[in-house]
Motif scaffolding. Structure first.
Motif, PDB file in Angstrom:
ATOM      1  N   UNK A 186       9.687  59.166  61.356  1.00 11.68           N
ATOM      2  CA  UNK A 186       8.774  58.987  60.229  1.00 11.68           C
ATOM      3  C   UNK A 186       9.549  58.674  58.960  1.00 11.68           C
ATOM      4  N   UNK A 187       9.053  59.154  57.832  1.00 11.52           N
ATOM      5  CA  UNK A 187       9.676  58.849  56.533  1.00 11.52           C
ATOM      6  C   UNK A 187      10.993  59.600  56.374  1.00 11.52           C
ATOM      7  N   UNK A 188      12.026  58.893  55.918  1.00  6.24           N
ATOM      8  CA  UNK A 188      13.311  59.513  55.610  1.00  6.24           C
ATOM      9  C   UNK A 188      13.469  59.619  54.102  1.00  6.24           C
ATOM     10  N   UNK A 189      14.063  60.717  53.619  1.00 10.53           N
ATOM     11  CA  UNK A 189      14.313  60.851  52.189  1.00 10.53           C
ATOM     12  C   UNK A 189      15.538  61.712  51.966  1.00 10.53           C
ATOM     13  N   UNK A 190      16.145  61.551  50.813  1.00 14.31           N
ATOM     14  CA  UNK A 190      17.330  62.337  50.443  1.00 14.31           C
ATOM     15  C   UNK A 190      16.986  63.229  49.256  1.00 14.31           C
ATOM     16  N   UNK A 191      17.683  64.360  49.157  1.00 12.24           N
ATOM     17  CA  UNK A 191      17.529  65.251  48.016  1.00 12.24           C
ATOM     18  C   UNK A 191      18.863  65.319  47.299  1.00 12.24           C
ATOM     19  N   UNK A 192      18.838  65.034  46.019  1.00 10.57           N
ATOM     20  CA  UNK A 192      20.070  65.096  45.228  1.00 10.57           C
ATOM     21  C   UNK A 192      20.492  66.544  45.023  1.00 10.57           C
ATOM     22  N   UNK A 193      21.772  66.788  45.145  1.00 12.58           N
ATOM     23  CA  UNK A 193      22.285  68.138  44.866  1.00 12.58           C
ATOM     24  C   UNK A 193      22.327  68.359  43.362  1.00 12.58           C
ATOM     25  N   UNK A 194      21.898  69.545  42.939  1.00 10.05           N
ATOM     26  CA  UNK A 194      21.895  69.846  41.501  1.00 10.05           C
ATOM     27  C   UNK A 194      23.273  70.329  41.045  1.00 10.05           C
TER      28      UNK A 194
END
Length: 205
Positions: free
Chosen positions: A197-205
């Motif tokens: 399905x949909x792929x997404x990334x999360x930026x590290x804070x």
């Protein structure tokens, strides 16, 4: 809903866990049926994951056949110590499901699914030519767990083949393996499977 695990039977717990511990990666395991490797067993297992990177060790948890006897994959690993674990792509879902059929000892699911094999260079083993990832493994440890019991097999990865079509180098020259090109098949509960399905990334804070 609250479920007290010790108040329901093992079948109910199995169906509950396999429907909520999702998605699960699938190990599509090819193992030799004899010392010479003249026949092979092919079977999928979704009680599977990586448990260590140094050394690289994967986990397979394998139950018994319906008659209580040992499954062929487990027998082969304990006897011959080697296997090739494939990561199947989503277009191979039907073949993965078909290869889960319970056959008599020594019968090959390759005949059932119409698949062929090719040499896994540098390993002395064979692999499926169409799976995007193949990992040649050697048995590291066997542990029995649970009341039946379940066979917990730890296997050490010795060599990895990855289709060039799913690889790229990033701006820093590092090798990346693209999940949306591998298109791995995932296991849900019952007869259900899933794709990424949909792929997404999360930026590290």
């Amino acid at each position: 809903m609250i479920i007290e695990a010790n108040q329901v039977n093992s079948t109910e717990i199995y169906h509950t866990l396999t429907q909520v511990i999702i998605p699960r990666p699938i190990a599509w395991v090819l193992s030799p049926n004899d010392e010479a490797g003249s026949s092979h067993n092919l079977a999928p297992f979704s009680f599977f994951n990586v448990v260590c990177s140094d050394p690289p060790i994967l986990m397979l948890s394998i139950g018994s056949k319906s008659d209580g006897s040992m499954k062929d994959t487990c027998h082969n690993l304990l006897e011959y110590k080697r296997c090739v674990i494939h990561i199947a792509a989503n277009h191979q879902a039907q073949m993965v499901s078909d290869s889960a059929a319970e056959l008599a000892r020594g019968e090959s699911e390759l005949t059932l699914t119409g698949q062929t094999l090719m040499p896994f260079d540098g390993t002395g083993l064979m692999r499926l030519p169409d799976a995007p990832v193949a990992l040649a493994c050697r048995l590291h440890q066997h542990i029995e767990v649970g009341n039946r019991p379940q066979n917990l097999l730890l296997v050490e990865v010795e060599r990895i083949w990855i289709d060039d079509a799913v690889c790229r180098r990033d701006a820093k020259g590092r090798m990346r393996f693209e999940a949306d090109r591998i298109k791995p098949l995932a296991r849900l509960g019952g007869t259900e499977y899933a794709t990424l399905g949909e792929l997404f990334s999360i930026r590290r804070s």
